[in-house]
Write an enzyme that holds these catalytic residues in place. Structure first.
Site, PDB file in Angstrom:
ATOM      1  N   GLU A 248       0.926  -1.277   0.048  1.00 59.28           N
ATOM      2  CA  GLU A 248      -0.097   0.074  -0.168  1.00 59.28           C
ATOM      3  C   GLU A 248       0.920   1.243   0.023  1.00 59.28           C
ATOM      4  O   GLU A 248       1.672   1.486   0.949  1.00 59.28           O
ATOM      5  CB  GLU A 248      -0.699  -0.128   1.226  1.00 59.28           C
ATOM      6  CG  GLU A 248      -1.960  -1.139   1.346  1.00 59.28           C
ATOM      7  CD  GLU A 248      -3.002  -0.997   0.417  1.00 59.28           C
ATOM      8  OE1 GLU A 248      -3.432   0.160   0.117  1.00 59.28           O
ATOM      9  OE2 GLU A 248      -3.613  -2.005   0.293  1.00 59.28           O
ATOM     10  N   CYS A 284      -1.721   9.314   2.634  1.00 58.64           N
ATOM     11  CA  CYS A 284      -1.473   8.717   1.370  1.00 58.64           C
ATOM     12  C   CYS A 284      -2.455   9.283   0.301  1.00 58.64           C
ATOM     13  O   CYS A 284      -2.074   9.395  -0.917  1.00 58.64           O
ATOM     14  CB  CYS A 284      -1.478   7.148   1.640  1.00 58.64           C
ATOM     15  SG  CYS A 284      -2.928   6.444   2.088  1.00 58.64           S
TER      16      CYS A 284
HETATM   17  P1  NAD Z   1       8.719   4.563   4.564  1.00 58.29           P
HETATM   18  O1  NAD Z   1       8.801   3.835   3.457  1.00 58.29           O
HETATM   19  O2  NAD Z   1       9.905   5.364   4.917  1.00 58.29           O
HETATM   20  O3  NAD Z   1       8.488   3.529   5.945  1.00 58.29           O
HETATM   21  C1  NAD Z   1       7.620   2.911   6.029  1.00 58.29           C
HETATM   22  C2  NAD Z   1       8.109   1.421   6.828  1.00 58.29           C
HETATM   23  O4  NAD Z   1       8.991   0.861   6.322  1.00 58.29           O
HETATM   24  C3  NAD Z   1       8.765   1.952   8.220  1.00 58.29           C
HETATM   25  O5  NAD Z   1       8.304   1.095   9.313  1.00 58.29           O
HETATM   26  C4  NAD Z   1      10.231   1.671   7.715  1.00 58.29           C
HETATM   27  O6  NAD Z   1      10.843   1.278   8.980  1.00 58.29           O
HETATM   28  C5  NAD Z   1      10.254   0.484   6.807  1.00 58.29           C
HETATM   29  N1  NAD Z   1      11.309   0.502   5.807  1.00 58.29           N
HETATM   30  C6  NAD Z   1      12.220   1.691   5.640  1.00 58.29           C
HETATM   31  N2  NAD Z   1      13.074   1.013   4.624  1.00 58.29           N
HETATM   32  C7  NAD Z   1      12.845  -0.324   4.382  1.00 58.29           C
HETATM   33  C8  NAD Z   1      13.602  -1.286   3.864  1.00 58.29           C
HETATM   34  N3  NAD Z   1      14.523  -1.192   2.986  1.00 58.29           N
HETATM   35  N4  NAD Z   1      13.041  -2.528   3.982  1.00 58.29           N
HETATM   36  C9  NAD Z   1      11.937  -2.753   4.766  1.00 58.29           C
HETATM   37  N5  NAD Z   1      11.363  -1.997   5.521  1.00 58.29           N
HETATM   38  C10 NAD Z   1      11.808  -0.562   5.368  1.00 58.29           C
HETATM   39  O7  NAD Z   1       7.347   5.728   4.735  1.00 58.29           O
HETATM   40  P2  NAD Z   1       6.743   6.571   5.918  1.00 58.29           P
HETATM   41  O8  NAD Z   1       7.565   7.840   5.574  1.00 58.29           O
HETATM   42  O9  NAD Z   1       6.589   5.846   7.131  1.00 58.29           O
HETATM   43  O10 NAD Z   1       5.207   6.494   5.352  1.00 58.29           O
HETATM   44  C11 NAD Z   1       4.867   7.650   4.298  1.00 58.29           C
HETATM   45  C12 NAD Z   1       4.777   6.859   3.091  1.00 58.29           C
HETATM   46  O11 NAD Z   1       3.742   5.835   3.365  1.00 58.29           O
HETATM   47  C13 NAD Z   1       3.790   7.793   2.055  1.00 58.29           C
HETATM   48  O12 NAD Z   1       4.364   7.503   0.581  1.00 58.29           O
HETATM   49  C14 NAD Z   1       2.497   7.360   2.054  1.00 58.29           C
HETATM   50  O13 NAD Z   1       1.774   7.692   0.748  1.00 58.29           O
HETATM   51  C15 NAD Z   1       2.540   5.980   2.366  1.00 58.29           C
HETATM   52  N6  NAD Z   1       1.368   5.242   2.806  1.00 58.29           N
HETATM   53  C16 NAD Z   1       0.502   4.648   2.188  1.00 58.29           C
HETATM   54  C17 NAD Z   1      -0.842   4.253   2.505  1.00 58.29           C
HETATM   55  C18 NAD Z   1      -1.650   3.418   1.754  1.00 58.29           C
HETATM   56  O14 NAD Z   1      -2.554   2.568   2.317  1.00 58.29           O
HETATM   57  N7  NAD Z   1      -1.690   3.236   0.405  1.00 58.29           N
HETATM   58  C19 NAD Z   1      -1.202   4.645   3.897  1.00 58.29           C
HETATM   59  C20 NAD Z   1      -0.264   5.477   4.575  1.00 58.29           C
HETATM   60  C21 NAD Z   1       0.905   5.762   4.032  1.00 58.29           C
END
Ligand code: NAD
Length: 477
Positions: A248, A284
């Site tokens: 997502e 998001c």
């Molecule tokens: P992010 O991708 O930086 O981090 C999300 C999670 O991924 C965190 O727990 C982080 O520790 C982990 N992570 C980071 N690098 C990783 C890797 N290499 N391998 C595995 N895990 C890893 O996102 P964020 O800044 O926390 O959230 C914002 C983003 O999330 C925005 O792009 C937003 O649109 C998206 N989002 C999408 C939805 C949806 O339902 N489509 C909902 C909420 C947020």
């Protein structure tokens, strides 16, 4: 009494490393969080495998009861959950309270769906030589699920993974965002109080790339469910091998307001302001791109600007606060850079555009070229862009001119136009007569293009957390 302290202390027994958890608004340290080791994650996977065996002893009825009970516990502790969300994410309390209300609904939907995981009967005699066989399908739990979650909805987006996982009979390990681990732990406490086997839901805190890799490398983890940025989502998919994966990801949500809406512009503008600026636009499906029919441009912009300028900045715990500090300085400087880039490319700042403490003054930009980052990337901040179009066809083209495809909204009274948008928008969810910033927790929810892979929404998430099996009975043998 729910709390996160004891669990964090327990995690700390096995790791010496910690990192400071900081309130994004006040910048004050909340507490130190364990930076869990790879071994802790590996142990958690083994524990979760045992948890899965215990889950097998729970009937659908029992799992449903547990989920129902968790919804009651969260209801009884609404304030604690809302304040915890607000504390760690800086989300204004009115939105944090809204997130808790949605969490309760997600849990209730999960309790309902736990009882409804039904297969179908298959007519094998529809095939040549298939006669004499009765066949049916069942959905079986897949085992240990690894969940990786973002900072912006630290409770409800965890429940969107844990609720369906438990409903289907799986166990789950949650690796919450580094910046918001507390809500996931409180939720875990609520599940344990409700009678879920302890090892069926485990939280491991710390660095995403490192701990995520341990989940991805484990043969015991059968599925990764990820919500977060597209960059990380793509990386996870490329490393997941044959594991099931749900992603997502982000969006640059678009909204079209047709000229048929002349009488409703103030109402639509008010809704679009909520859609664009709730939680500083760190949502998001935040309303990022607005396309206005040229005939209604002046009036809509006036209403929109007036409403944006009334948004209240302040302490997240104050009930009147609409906007507070952004999640970090990096976001603040990135957003300012993007605003600057759009201005250089010819965009006009209608309001805002400057920094304010830890955030940006809510910003509205007009006539933004498509290739400016505020338009073609996900802004994830308090910025909305407005462009005008000559007609619905042009709006449709502009809206689809995006690398993303999660939600889109259209306001129109023209039925044929509504249906055209419904069919032609290249997104997962089309909201007619609503802003794109809308999600009900039982609806199917998934993105196309760079917005994701697979679906959430309790019923749909459950299907992606089970294995479909067919059983055939040859009664002529
Ligand atoms: P992010 O991708 O930086 O981090 C999300 C999670 O991924 C965190 O727990 C982080 O520790 C982990 N992570 C980071 N690098 C990783 C890797 N290499 N391998 C595995 N895990 C890893 O996102 P964020 O800044 O926390 O959230 C914002 C983003 O999330 C925005 O792009 C937003 O649109 C998206 N989002 C999408 C939805 C949806 O339902 N489509 C909902 C909420 C947020």
């Amino acid at each position: 009494m729910l709390g996160y302290k004891d669990y964090l202390d327990e995690l700390n027994k096995k790791t010496e490393n910690t990192y400071p958890l900081v309130n994004p608004h006040s910048k004050s340290e909340i507490r130190q969080i364990p930076e869990c080791t790879n071994e802790q994650m590996e142990d958690a996977i083994l524990d979760a495998q045992e948890g899965f065996q215990k889950m097998k002893n729970l009937t659908s009825y029992k799992r449903s009861q547990i989920l129902e009970r968790v919804s009651e516990i969260v209801t009884d502790n609404k304030q604690l959950f809302a304040e915890t969300i607000s504390l760690e994410s800086g989300k204004p309390i009115k939105f944090a309270t809204g997130e808790v209300a949605r969490t309760i609904e997600t849990l209730k939907f999960s309790a309902i769906e736990a009882r409804k995981l039904e297969g179908e009967s298959i007519r094998l005699d529809a095939a040549p030589n298939g006669q004499g066989r009765d066949a049916y399908t069942i959905h079986q739990p897949i085992g240990v699920i690894g969940a990786i979650t973002p900072f912006n909805f630290p409770l409800n987006l965890v429940v969107h993974k844990v609720g369906p996982a438990v409903a289907a009979g799986n166990s789950i390990i949650v690796k919450p965002a580094e910046k918001t681990p507390l809500s996931a732990i409180l939720l875990m406490e609520a599940f344990i109080e409700a009678g879920l086997p302890k090892q069926a839901y485990i939280v491991i805190t710390g660095d995403g790339p490192r701990l995520g890799k341990v989940l991805l490398n484990s043969e015991l983890v059968k599925k990764i469910t990820f919500t977060g940025s597209p960059t990380v989502g793509k990386l996870i998919k490329s490393q997941a091998g044959l594991k099931k994966v749900t992603l997502e990801l982000g969006n640059n949500s678009a909204l079209y307001v047709d000229k048929s809406q002349k009488d409703k512009l103030e109402t639509i503008a008010n809704q679009a302001v909520i859609g664009g600026f709730s939680y500083n636009g760190q949502v998001c499906i935040s309303t990022q791109r607005i396309y206005l029919h040229e005939d209604i441009k002046e009036e809509f912009i006036q209403h929109f600007k007036d409403r944006v300028e009334k948004l209240v900045y302040g302490d997240p715990l104050d009930e009147n606060t609409d906007l507070s500090g952004l999640i970090d300085e990096k976001s603040q400087s990135r957003i300012l850079e993007w605003i600057n880039e759009a201005q250089q490319a010819g965009a006009e700042v209608i309001t805002g555009g400057s920094p304010k403490e830890n955030t940006i003054v809510p910003t509205v930009l007009l006539n933004v070229p498509q290739q400016a980052k505020v338009s073609c990337e996900e802004i994830f901040g308090p910025v909305v862009i407005i462009n005008t179009v000559k007609n619905g066809e042009e709006a449709l083209k502009e809206m689809n001119n995006s690398q993303y495809g999660l939600n889109a909204g259209v306001f129109t009274s023209d039925l044929s136009q509504a249906l055209t948008f419904g069919h032609e928008l290249d997104v997962g969810q089309v909201l007619i007569n609503d802003v794109p910033t809308l999600r009900f927790d039982h609806m199917p929810y998934g993105g196309r293009k760079n917005s994701g892979y697979g679906h959430e929404g309790v019923k749909y998430a459950i299907k992606e957390m089970t294995n479909l099996k067919m059983i055939s009975l040859n009664h002529k043998f």
